[in-house]
Motif scaffolding. Structure first.
Motif, PDB file in Angstrom:
ATOM      1  N   ILE A  65      67.877 -15.891  64.191  1.00  0.00           N
ATOM      2  CA  ILE A  65      67.396 -16.328  63.084  1.00  0.00           C
ATOM      3  C   ILE A  65      67.241 -17.785  62.904  1.00  0.00           C
ATOM      4  CG2 ILE A  65      69.341 -16.293  61.444  1.00  0.00           C
ATOM      5  CD1 ILE A  65      65.875 -15.209  60.518  1.00  0.00           C
ATOM      6  N   HIS A  66      68.129 -18.557  63.289  1.00  0.00           N
ATOM      7  CA  HIS A  66      68.069 -20.141  63.548  1.00  0.00           C
ATOM      8  C   HIS A  66      66.903 -20.392  64.617  1.00  0.00           C
ATOM      9  CE1 HIS A  66      71.877 -20.422  61.383  1.00  0.00           C
ATOM     10  NE2 HIS A  66      71.457 -21.547  61.152  1.00  0.00           N
ATOM     11  N   GLU A  99      64.675 -27.319  51.357  1.00  0.00           N
ATOM     12  CA  GLU A  99      64.188 -25.945  51.787  1.00  0.00           C
ATOM     13  C   GLU A  99      65.014 -25.735  52.976  1.00  0.00           C
ATOM     14  OE1 GLU A  99      59.643 -26.230  50.522  1.00  0.00           O
ATOM     15  OE2 GLU A  99      60.344 -26.792  52.414  1.00  0.00           O
ATOM     16  N   ILE A 100      65.519 -26.421  54.037  1.00  0.00           N
ATOM     17  CA  ILE A 100      65.948 -26.201  55.183  1.00  0.00           C
ATOM     18  C   ILE A 100      67.458 -26.102  54.788  1.00  0.00           C
ATOM     19  CG2 ILE A 100      67.003 -27.189  57.464  1.00  0.00           C
ATOM     20  CD1 ILE A 100      64.326 -28.710  57.539  1.00  0.00           C
ATOM     21  N   VAL A 104      69.387 -22.565  55.406  1.00  0.00           N
ATOM     22  CA  VAL A 104      70.812 -22.390  56.510  1.00  0.00           C
ATOM     23  C   VAL A 104      71.806 -21.697  55.742  1.00  0.00           C
ATOM     24  CG1 VAL A 104      72.402 -23.812  57.785  1.00  0.00           C
ATOM     25  CG2 VAL A 104      69.861 -24.207  57.873  1.00  0.00           C
ATOM     26  N   LYS A 105      72.068 -22.114  54.631  1.00  0.00           N
ATOM     27  CA  LYS A 105      73.206 -21.821  53.616  1.00  0.00           C
ATOM     28  C   LYS A 105      72.855 -20.180  53.393  1.00  0.00           C
ATOM     29  CE  LYS A 105      74.252 -26.026  51.027  1.00  0.00           C
ATOM     30  NZ  LYS A 105      74.259 -26.660  49.869  1.00  0.00           N
ATOM     31  N   ALA A 106      71.802 -19.741  53.502  1.00  0.00           N
ATOM     32  CA  ALA A 106      71.552 -18.265  52.861  1.00  0.00           C
ATOM     33  C   ALA A 106      71.821 -17.307  54.185  1.00  0.00           C
ATOM     34  CB  ALA A 106      69.989 -18.345  52.468  1.00  0.00           C
ATOM     35  N   PHE A 107      71.523 -18.059  55.564  1.00  0.00           N
ATOM     36  CA  PHE A 107      71.418 -17.110  56.707  1.00  0.00           C
ATOM     37  C   PHE A 107      72.772 -16.282  56.950  1.00  0.00           C
ATOM     38  CE2 PHE A 107      68.140 -20.034  58.956  1.00  0.00           C
ATOM     39  CZ  PHE A 107      67.073 -19.339  58.350  1.00  0.00           C
ATOM     40  N   ASP A 193      68.632 -11.846  47.403  1.00  0.00           N
ATOM     41  CA  ASP A 193      66.892 -11.719  47.432  1.00  0.00           C
ATOM     42  C   ASP A 193      66.564 -11.591  48.708  1.00  0.00           C
ATOM     43  OD1 ASP A 193      64.353 -12.144  47.090  1.00  0.00           O
ATOM     44  OD2 ASP A 193      64.592 -14.232  46.328  1.00  0.00           O
ATOM     45  N   GLY A 194      66.890 -12.476  49.801  1.00  0.00           N
ATOM     46  CA  GLY A 194      66.345 -12.297  51.290  1.00  0.00           C
ATOM     47  C   GLY A 194      66.831 -10.749  51.636  1.00  0.00           C
ATOM     48  N   TYR A 195      68.046 -10.537  51.543  1.00  0.00           N
ATOM     49  CA  TYR A 195      68.499  -9.342  51.866  1.00  0.00           C
ATOM     50  C   TYR A 195      67.307  -8.145  51.460  1.00  0.00           C
ATOM     51  CZ  TYR A 195      70.934  -4.856  52.191  1.00  0.00           C
ATOM     52  OH  TYR A 195      71.288  -3.457  52.450  1.00  0.00           O
TER      53      TYR A 195
END
Length: 294
Positions: A65-66, A99-100, A104-107, A193-195
């Motif tokens: 994902i990164h 944003e970045i 990165v914190k959400a990953f 949210d992303g999940y």
């Protein structure tokens, strides 16, 4: 993800796990009695050992994902995103950095939430298949629009539900912090949210057959498309804008919040009464103050 894990095991992780958790072979000191050819080091944790699979999936997913995020978002920002948009009055100070960092914190959180789906896939519970003759070429071609339409409709309702007042402030509002998003905002979600917006993509392969390599390609495309529609582009007047939910539509979503929830197509928004047609006069580029000339 089972395909990715197999490739990772074959070319890297087998040797890594052999070093981390080596197999204690009682015949090691007498291997000359068995064979004069050196044996490949092996791990006490076999490929089908669930703890190994889970840890490997976390590492592979985080790396993947990164790479997808920084490569595609970086290219989109460099070559597609209009850098004039950074002068918009609603473009935040240090927004790209924020944003970045948000992404990165959400990953890690999104990865852990998604892990059960990946593990079930690796354990063979999905309907992914390898043999082309099993379903034929017609189904292979049909499964692409089928996948996109099915997931688009479910993402529409997941996305729209996340705008409900009971959920919006906690889970989805962090993403709408970016009124004028850049491609780096594409994954800047609360992990939940992303999940939730990714669930339809995982659910599909447990309900319907899909070729394993095609699924991997579609998975990459999904991430690429999510990045593309966050470039704040408002190009209008093209023949597909009534069908395809492109960057202009999603730009309006970030500006007005309650329109254009769809991911790929406009039909779900039309059916749900949330569609807003992109128009040139709505272009946020028009709100950028003109630079003073001497």
């Amino acid at each position: 993800m089972d395909l990715v894990l197999y490739i990772a095991d074959e070319y890297l992780l087998d040797s890594v796990w052999a070093r981390l958790v080596p197999l204690n072979d009682p015949l090691a000191d007498h291997s000359f009695l068995v064979s004069s050819i050196p044996l490949q080091p092996q791990s006490a944790w076999a490929r089908d050992y669930i703890p190994r699979q889970l840890l490997s999936l976390i590492v592979v997913t985080m790396i993947g994902i990164h790479l997808l995020y920084f490569i595609f978002a970086g290219l989109s920002f460099q070559f597609i995103f209009n850098h004039e948009m950074m002068r918009h009055p609603r473009f935040l100070k240090n927004q790209i950095k924020s944003e970045i960092l948000s992404s990165v914190k959400a990953f890690p959180g999104m990865t852990l939430l998604t892990l059960p789906w990946f593990q079930a896939e690796v354990m063979g519970y999905s309907k992914l298949y390898d043999d082309m003759s099993e379903y034929g070429w017609f189904y292979l071609l049909f499964s692409v629009p089928f996948f996109l339409v099915f997931t688009d409709y479910l993402v529409y309702w997941v996305h729209r539900t996340l705008h409900h007042p009971m959920l919006y402030k906690t889970f989805h509002k962090p993403h709408h912090k970016w009124i004028i998003p850049t491609p780096f905002a594409s994954h800047a979600f609360h992990p939940v949210d992303g999940y939730l917006q990714s669930v339809p993509y995982h659910l599909f392969i447990f309900l319907f057959p899909l070729h394993r390599w095609l699924y991997l390609g579609l998975f990459v495309f999904v991430n690429f498309w999510s990045i593309l529609i966050h470039d704040s582009d408002m190009i209008t007047g093209h023949p597909l804008e009534h069908v395809i939910n492109g960057p202009a539509h999603h730009t309006l979503h970030h500006l007005y919040f309650t329109v254009n929830y769809g991911q790929y197509f406009t039909w779900a928004d039309r059916a749900g009464g949330s569609y807003r047609q992109p128009e040139s006069q709505l272009d946020p580029l028009l709100e950028i103050p003109k630079e003073k000339t001497l």
